[in-house]
Each structure stands twice: as C-alpha cells, then as structure tokens.
Design an enzyme around this catalytic site. Structure first.
Site, short mmCIF file in Angstrom:
data_model
loop_
_atom_site.label_atom_id
_atom_site.label_comp_id
_atom_site.label_asym_id
_atom_site.label_seq_id
_atom_site.Cartn_x
_atom_site.Cartn_y
_atom_site.Cartn_z
N TYR A 147 -0.72 7.37 1.35
CA TYR A 147 -0.93 7.99 2.72
C TYR A 147 -1.21 9.59 2.88
O TYR A 147 -0.78 10.15 4.03
CB TYR A 147 0.26 7.68 3.75
CG TYR A 147 0.44 6.03 3.95
CD1 TYR A 147 -0.65 5.12 3.72
CD2 TYR A 147 1.55 5.34 4.36
CE1 TYR A 147 -0.52 3.74 3.66
CE2 TYR A 147 1.66 4.14 4.46
CZ TYR A 147 0.58 3.19 4.13
OH TYR A 147 0.69 1.73 4.18
N ASP A 189 7.80 -0.11 9.05
CA ASP A 189 9.02 0.27 8.31
C ASP A 189 9.78 -0.87 8.64
O ASP A 189 10.95 -0.57 9.40
CB ASP A 189 9.57 1.62 8.87
CG ASP A 189 10.70 2.47 7.92
OD1 ASP A 189 11.23 1.48 7.12
OD2 ASP A 189 11.12 3.55 8.09
N ARG A 205 2.45 -9.64 -0.84
CA ARG A 205 2.41 -8.44 -1.49
C ARG A 205 3.27 -7.40 -0.93
O ARG A 205 2.89 -6.26 -1.04
CB ARG A 205 0.99 -7.94 -1.65
CG ARG A 205 0.02 -9.14 -2.46
CD ARG A 205 -0.95 -8.58 -3.22
NE ARG A 205 -1.48 -7.24 -2.68
CZ ARG A 205 -2.13 -6.31 -3.45
NH1 ARG A 205 -2.36 -6.49 -4.69
NH2 ARG A 205 -2.36 -5.14 -3.02
N HIS A 208 7.09 -7.62 -4.02
CA HIS A 208 7.01 -7.03 -5.40
C HIS A 208 7.17 -5.38 -5.36
O HIS A 208 7.16 -4.83 -6.33
CB HIS A 208 5.47 -7.37 -5.89
CG HIS A 208 4.52 -6.89 -5.40
ND1 HIS A 208 3.23 -7.03 -5.90
CD2 HIS A 208 4.14 -6.08 -4.10
CE1 HIS A 208 2.15 -6.21 -5.47
NE2 HIS A 208 2.86 -5.65 -4.34
#
Length: 298
Positions: A147, A189, A205, A208
C-alpha cells in the site's frame, strides 16, 4: 542421442533462466503489447507494434519473438515479415478487457513480489520477509509495501479480484452455503477492529499471511463473534501432508517467507488451528486446482 547428463543440464538451464521468462511476460504486460493487439483488427508486424507503443523496433521484435515461443502470441507470415496476434492464453488472461484478465496481478508480481524474491537467500538466512531490503520498509509492516501509494494499493486490490475471477466460482460452490444467511468476507484490520456478527466468515488467502500464533488469535476472535451454528470458510493453497508438493504451493510458501510472516500449510495444520479455536465438524474438499476449501462450524 541424449547422454546421461543432457536431461539434467536441460533442467538446470530451464531453472536458471526461468526469471527471464517471467520478465518477458511482465514487460509485455507493462508495455501494453497484448492490449494493443486486442484493439487492432489485423495482426501487426514488429515495426508497427513499435511505432504504436513508442518502443525500439529491435527490442520489440526480440520481445515479440520470445512471446511467440512462450505461446503468448501467434505469428503468421506477411510477405517477408512476421505479423503477430494474441494467443488464446493472452486473449483470456492478459488483455485488460477480458473478464478473466490477470493484468493487475502480474504488474503487482513484477513491481513488488519480484523485488522481494531477489532477496530470497537473505530471507532464508533471517527467517523473515524482505521489505526492508526491497523497499526500505520495516519487516513487521507487512502491507506498507503493498500500500505504499494509492495507485499500488488499488492495483493490488484489483489483482486480488482478478484471481477470484478465475477461481471464485469454483471455491464458492464447493460447499452448500445456503444455510448461512449472513456472510462476512473478512478484511480490514481484523486483529483490532470489531468483527461484525455473521453466520459465516470467509477467510480467502488470509491465514497464510500470518504465524500460527496470530492465526490462533484471529480464529479465536472469529469464534467469539460467530453466531451459534455458524462457521468459517477457509480458502488456501494446501500442501500435501508430507510437504513434498505440490510445487506451486511450495513456491507460494516461499513467497510467504519473502513477503509476509506466514506460510502455506497442510490440511492437518489447518485442522489444528481451526479446532483449537473451538470450531468443529472440520471438512476439507479438494477442488483439483490451486485453491482448496475448508468448512468448519461453531
């Protein structure tokens, strides 16, 4: 006739030059080769492509020929010249206008992931991601590199959406999810923000990226917020129990090393994490593709 060492050397040559293949693909995407050829009604020769892209005729011809050998382009004779058009692969996955385009994800791999992988040896020595070496960003700030600008963040988010344009239907239809009326695709978050109450939480995902400890923290938070009878849907690329494959997942696990705090895991490792958090009725379904699906209930 091949000698006993010929096959071994051929493999060595393929492995050691594999980065060149990636860069051919990345450069052609970055320069707009596939989009250009999708826009024109007829194949173009290298000079015509170079003029329209503002690139050198010599470099363009070399790039187009390499793309042809990689089956990214097809070629036909036009007098004494070769004329190029997109292959089926490129029309399906590389042209930005395609509904299954992977263009943004490839640019992210080129501009972020590739730079981290150049420090793989350091990552293996240190056991942590390589954002500091690649971007001057502390290793604990996982997503700051991704980001690092609004444009980079947008490209990454678009890249994730592109992945699910290929895999989304397959993973979301693996289980019957109709009993779950309120579904939360977990983002933000999630270690700090209040989690919304839901019947099903999707972790695609996500796990991981994190250590076992942080995965346990997150799963415990989800369990507390999850409605009774609800559950979690975990979508990940799974290692075999002996961790001897598949190769794609092994490479993904190394990518977690250079870019995150986490790793790819075996089904039993996910079972332990999920069940320790309190979830039951652990079910795993293999899709036969890159991503498999786990469903567990509260």
């Amino acid at each position: 006739m091949e000698g006993p060492g010929d096959r071994a050397y051929k493999l060595l040559n393929e492995y050691s030059h594999g980065f060149m293949v990636s860069q051919v693909l990345f450069a052609a995407c970055d320069l707009g080769v596939f989009d250009l050829l999708a826009e024109v009604p007829e194949p173009l020769d290298a000079t015509e492509v170079a003029v329209r892209l503002g690139t050198s005729p010599h470099g363009t011809e070399l790039l187009l020929d390499a793309c042809t050998s990689l089956e990214l382009l097809s070629v036909e004779a036009r007098g004494q010249r070769a004329a190029y058009r997109n292959s089926e692969l490129s029309r399906t996955f590389l042209v930005r206008a395609s509904p299954t385009s992977q263009h943004n994800m490839l640019l992210y791999l080129s501009r972020t992931t590739y730079l981290c992988w150049s420090h793989l040896a350091a990552a293996v020595r240190e056991g942590k991601n390589q954002y500091r070496r690649a971007f001057g960003i502390p290793s604990e700030k996982l997503f700051t590199a991704i980001y690092r600008s609004e444009a980079e963040q947008l490209q990454f988010m678009r890249g994730l959406a592109e992945i699910w344009s290929v895999h989304g239907t397959g993973v979301m239809t693996t289980f019957d999810l109709s009993p779950f009326r309120l579904i939360c695709d977990l983002g933000g978050d999630f270690f700090k923000d209040r989690l919304p109450e839901a019947d099903l939480y999707i972790l695609a995902r996500v796990l991981h990226d994190w250590t076992d400890e942080k995965c346990s923290q997150l799963l415990a938070r989800i369990y507390q917020s999850c409605k009774p009878g609800g559950g979690i849907l975990v979508v990940e690329s799974l290692l075999e129990e002996d961790r001897r494959g598949p190769l794609t997942t092994q490479l993904y696990s190394l990518n977690m090393l250079v870019q995150t705090e986490g790793r790819e895991r075996t089904p039993s490792a996910y079972r332990h994490l999920v069940c320790t958090a309190g979830f039951q009725d652990f079910q795993l379904k293999k899709t036969g593709k890159i991503y498999d699906v786990i469903l567990a209930r509260k």
